[in-house]
Design a protein around this motif. Structure first.
Motif, PDB file in Angstrom:
ATOM      1  N   HIS A 152       3.732  20.101  56.401  1.00  0.00           N
ATOM      2  CA  HIS A 152       2.880  19.239  56.239  1.00  0.00           C
ATOM      3  C   HIS A 152       3.108  17.905  55.584  1.00  0.00           C
ATOM      4  CE1 HIS A 152      -0.356  22.292  57.616  1.00  0.00           C
ATOM      5  NE2 HIS A 152       0.379  22.062  58.584  1.00  0.00           N
ATOM      6  N   ILE A 153       3.551  18.253  54.463  1.00  0.00           N
ATOM      7  CA  ILE A 153       4.170  17.013  53.442  1.00  0.00           C
ATOM      8  C   ILE A 153       4.982  16.266  53.752  1.00  0.00           C
ATOM      9  CG2 ILE A 153       4.866  16.342  51.231  1.00  0.00           C
ATOM     10  CD1 ILE A 153       3.260  18.625  50.196  1.00  0.00           C
ATOM     11  N   ARG A 154       6.182  16.862  54.477  1.00  0.00           N
ATOM     12  CA  ARG A 154       7.273  16.155  54.787  1.00  0.00           C
ATOM     13  C   ARG A 154       6.963  15.348  56.285  1.00  0.00           C
ATOM     14  NH1 ARG A 154      12.165  20.742  53.386  1.00  0.00           N
ATOM     15  NH2 ARG A 154      12.158  20.172  51.202  1.00  0.00           N
ATOM     16  N   ALA A 155       6.194  15.912  57.235  1.00  0.00           N
ATOM     17  CA  ALA A 155       5.908  15.390  58.430  1.00  0.00           C
ATOM     18  C   ALA A 155       5.239  14.188  58.017  1.00  0.00           C
ATOM     19  CB  ALA A 155       4.972  16.175  59.400  1.00  0.00           C
ATOM     20  N   PHE A 156       4.270  14.104  56.991  1.00  0.00           N
ATOM     21  CA  PHE A 156       3.402  13.028  56.688  1.00  0.00           C
ATOM     22  C   PHE A 156       4.324  11.953  56.081  1.00  0.00           C
ATOM     23  CE2 PHE A 156       1.578  10.982  52.562  1.00  0.00           C
ATOM     24  CZ  PHE A 156       0.872  10.089  53.279  1.00  0.00           C
ATOM     25  N   ARG A 157       5.501  12.256  55.269  1.00  0.00           N
ATOM     26  CA  ARG A 157       6.090  11.272  54.726  1.00  0.00           C
ATOM     27  C   ARG A 157       7.262  10.694  55.805  1.00  0.00           C
ATOM     28  NH1 ARG A 157       6.598  13.987  48.893  1.00  0.00           N
ATOM     29  NH2 ARG A 157       5.146  12.772  47.792  1.00  0.00           N
ATOM     30  N   ALA A 158       7.660  11.548  56.676  1.00  0.00           N
ATOM     31  CA  ALA A 158       8.389  10.926  57.561  1.00  0.00           C
ATOM     32  C   ALA A 158       7.642   9.857  58.655  1.00  0.00           C
ATOM     33  CB  ALA A 158       8.670  12.074  58.535  1.00  0.00           C
ATOM     34  N   ALA A 159       6.510  10.287  58.817  1.00  0.00           N
ATOM     35  CA  ALA A 159       5.767   9.232  59.571  1.00  0.00           C
ATOM     36  C   ALA A 159       5.144   7.757  58.868  1.00  0.00           C
ATOM     37  CB  ALA A 159       4.546   9.994  60.231  1.00  0.00           C
ATOM     38  N   GLY A 181       7.680   6.172  53.404  1.00  0.00           N
ATOM     39  CA  GLY A 181       8.414   7.083  53.405  1.00  0.00           C
ATOM     40  C   GLY A 181       8.361   8.273  52.159  1.00  0.00           C
ATOM     41  N   GLU A 182       9.281   8.364  51.399  1.00  0.00           N
ATOM     42  CA  GLU A 182       9.323   9.509  50.452  1.00  0.00           C
ATOM     43  C   GLU A 182       8.286   8.922  49.294  1.00  0.00           C
ATOM     44  OE1 GLU A 182      10.514  12.569  49.910  1.00  0.00           O
ATOM     45  OE2 GLU A 182      10.898  12.212  52.058  1.00  0.00           O
ATOM     46  N   ALA A 183       7.992   7.530  49.076  1.00  0.00           N
ATOM     47  CA  ALA A 183       6.925   7.048  48.254  1.00  0.00           C
ATOM     48  C   ALA A 183       5.615   7.329  48.615  1.00  0.00           C
ATOM     49  CB  ALA A 183       7.325   5.676  48.012  1.00  0.00           C
ATOM     50  N   ALA A 184       5.295   7.707  49.750  1.00  0.00           N
ATOM     51  CA  ALA A 184       4.098   7.772  50.289  1.00  0.00           C
ATOM     52  C   ALA A 184       3.239   9.077  49.373  1.00  0.00           C
ATOM     53  CB  ALA A 184       3.651   8.417  51.731  1.00  0.00           C
ATOM     54  N   ARG A 185       1.943   8.628  49.035  1.00  0.00           N
ATOM     55  CA  ARG A 185       1.354   9.470  47.950  1.00  0.00           C
ATOM     56  C   ARG A 185       0.816  10.698  48.603  1.00  0.00           C
ATOM     57  NH1 ARG A 185      -2.971   6.001  44.757  1.00  0.00           N
ATOM     58  NH2 ARG A 185      -3.147   8.077  43.450  1.00  0.00           N
ATOM     59  N   VAL A 186       0.663  11.747  47.952  1.00  0.00           N
ATOM     60  CA  VAL A 186       0.472  13.170  48.425  1.00  0.00           C
ATOM     61  C   VAL A 186      -0.239  13.808  47.094  1.00  0.00           C
ATOM     62  CG1 VAL A 186       0.917  15.429  49.473  1.00  0.00           C
ATOM     63  CG2 VAL A 186       2.016  13.460  50.103  1.00  0.00           C
ATOM     64  N   SER A 187      -1.511  14.423  47.327  1.00  0.00           N
ATOM     65  CA  SER A 187      -2.204  15.083  46.095  1.00  0.00           C
ATOM     66  C   SER A 187      -2.406  16.287  46.589  1.00  0.00           C
ATOM     67  CB  SER A 187      -3.684  14.341  45.858  1.00  0.00           C
ATOM     68  OG  SER A 187      -4.089  14.967  44.878  1.00  0.00           O
ATOM     69  N   GLN A 188      -2.179  17.347  45.664  1.00  0.00           N
ATOM     70  CA  GLN A 188      -2.323  18.738  46.205  1.00  0.00           C
ATOM     71  C   GLN A 188      -3.580  19.408  45.474  1.00  0.00           C
ATOM     72  OE1 GLN A 188       0.327  21.927  44.687  1.00  0.00           O
ATOM     73  NE2 GLN A 188       0.759  22.569  46.596  1.00  0.00           N
ATOM     74  N   GLY A 189      -4.235  20.084  46.164  1.00  0.00           N
ATOM     75  CA  GLY A 189      -5.699  20.541  45.408  1.00  0.00           C
ATOM     76  C   GLY A 189      -5.736  22.030  45.611  1.00  0.00           C
ATOM     77  N   LEU A 190      -4.813  22.893  44.944  1.00  0.00           N
ATOM     78  CA  LEU A 190      -5.166  24.207  44.708  1.00  0.00           C
ATOM     79  C   LEU A 190      -6.116  24.626  43.393  1.00  0.00           C
ATOM     80  CD1 LEU A 190      -1.238  25.245  44.704  1.00  0.00           C
ATOM     81  CD2 LEU A 190      -2.726  25.063  46.666  1.00  0.00           C
ATOM     82  N   VAL A 191      -6.576  25.775  43.773  1.00  0.00           N
ATOM     83  CA  VAL A 191      -7.493  26.286  42.616  1.00  0.00           C
ATOM     84  C   VAL A 191      -6.635  26.923  41.746  1.00  0.00           C
ATOM     85  CG1 VAL A 191      -9.507  27.870  42.138  1.00  0.00           C
ATOM     86  CG2 VAL A 191      -9.293  26.589  44.578  1.00  0.00           C
TER      87      VAL A 191
END
Length: 345
Positions: A226-233, A237-247
């Motif tokens: 999912h993260i790679r598909a998001f940044r590819a779109a 690109g690779e600088a697009a922000r992603v935040s992960q929310g595990l417990v």
């Protein structure tokens, strides 16, 4: 870090903001104090999870407006606001107002789809238009346009002694760049990227394609895709922000009673991680409970975590205030530094 990956640059936490139905004031005050504590501990962001017809924060926009006046630095977000409950134009007005009050610290997150248990609430929520409402991506596009300052009417100027704007007011120019989409599928990740949003990932993904290997490896591999598909779109690109929310629940300074409670909490939730759940094939990540160094080792080995540099760790739903204070303190004082993070003064 002792394996390839990104040092953690931004540390956040997410709370549901529980309260007592018969006396809701103290619960809301506790949530505000948690945000204040987060700022004192150096956290970069604090997020509120949206809940309707439950005993968690129903109006993050109101609560976070109050938080803007009790903090000066920490960023404030919603993770996430289910847009099916909202009118995009009115929400844009509220969010722009909070962003102005916070001096540009607001990070709104949204999700799509019909309101949960829609059949139960449609008569109260949309008594005349339920069948005509659009709950998909178009609703988000409307919101994004309103936030960006696109015209919402063909008239601006003076009428009598009243002045009118043709776009949502107040307008907060930087807010569009801080809009987040809560996505758990390849389709939603790509859409968020194509529309230049930021991506919020969580401890739940849609297992669209069964993976091989262990359960934890399955989750990490799916979330990584999912993260790679998001940044590819995404235009960035690779600088697009992603935040992960595990417990994650560090136990470094917990007493024996707290450790037992935390382990029992994780054990109750573990069975749902064994295989995809329900028609939507939702796959849940196991909660991580233990000393910070132990948690850090597992995060560093998590394929998706290794491609993000910011997190909003989700706090358990029904713990006591003392538990939350211990968890937040251990995350900022031990786990964060173990992942390469430095507190913001």
């Amino acid at each position: 870090m002792d394996v390839d990956g990104r040092p953690l640059k931004r540390l956040g936490f997410l709370t549901i903001g529980l309260f007592d139905e018969d006396d809701p004031g103290p619960g809301h005050e506790t949530t505000l104090r948690m945000v204040e504590l987060g700022e004192q501990l150096g956290y970069d962001s604090a997020w509120v999870r949206h809940r309707h017809l439950q005993y968690g924060v129903a109006s993050p926009v109101a609560l976070l407006a109050a938080a803007t006046q009790r903090t000066r630095r920490i960023e404030l977000g919603t993770a996430v606001t289910p847009l099916g409950w909202e009118n995009p134009l009115r929400l844009a007005e509220d969010w722009a107002t909070v962003d102005i009050l916070s001096h540009g610290r607001f990070n709104p997150g949204v999700s799509t789809g019909p309101p949960m248990h829609f059949d139960r609430v449609r008569g109260a929520l949309y008594p005349d238009t339920a069948d005509a409402e659009e709950f998909g991506y178009e609703r988000v596009r409307r919101l994004l346009d309103h936030i960006a300052g696109e015209p919402v009417t063909g008239f601006h100027g003076t009428e009598g002694i009243e002045s009118y704007s043709d776009r949502v007011q107040p307008h907060s120019p930087g807010l569009r760049q801080r809009m987040w989409y809560g996505g758990g599928s390849l389709r939603s990740a790509r859409w968020a990227g194509e529309n230049a949003m930021n991506l919020l990932t969580s401890s739940v993904v849609k297992a669209e394609e069964p993976q091989q290997g262990s359960v934890s490896g399955d989750f990490a591999a799916i979330q990584l895709s999912h993260i790679r598909a998001f940044r590819a779109a995404h235009p960035a690109g690779e600088a697009a922000r992603v935040s992960q929310g595990l417990v994650v629940i560090p136990t470094d300074s917990a007493d024996s009673g707290q450790r037992g409670k935390y382990e029992e909490y994780a054990a109750r939730r573990l069975p749902r991680t064994a295989q995809p759940q329900g028609p939507a094939r939702l796959l849940f990540a196991p909660d991580l409970v233990g000393p910070s160094e132990w948690i850090a080792e597992r995060l560093r080995a998590h394929a998706a975590f290794r491609e993000v540099d910011e997190v909003a760790f989700a706090l358990p739903f029904d713990f006591e205030q003392a538990d939350y204070e211990q968890i937040l303190t251990d995350i900022s004082g031990r786990l964060g530094p173990a992942l390469g993070w430095t507190a913001t003064p």
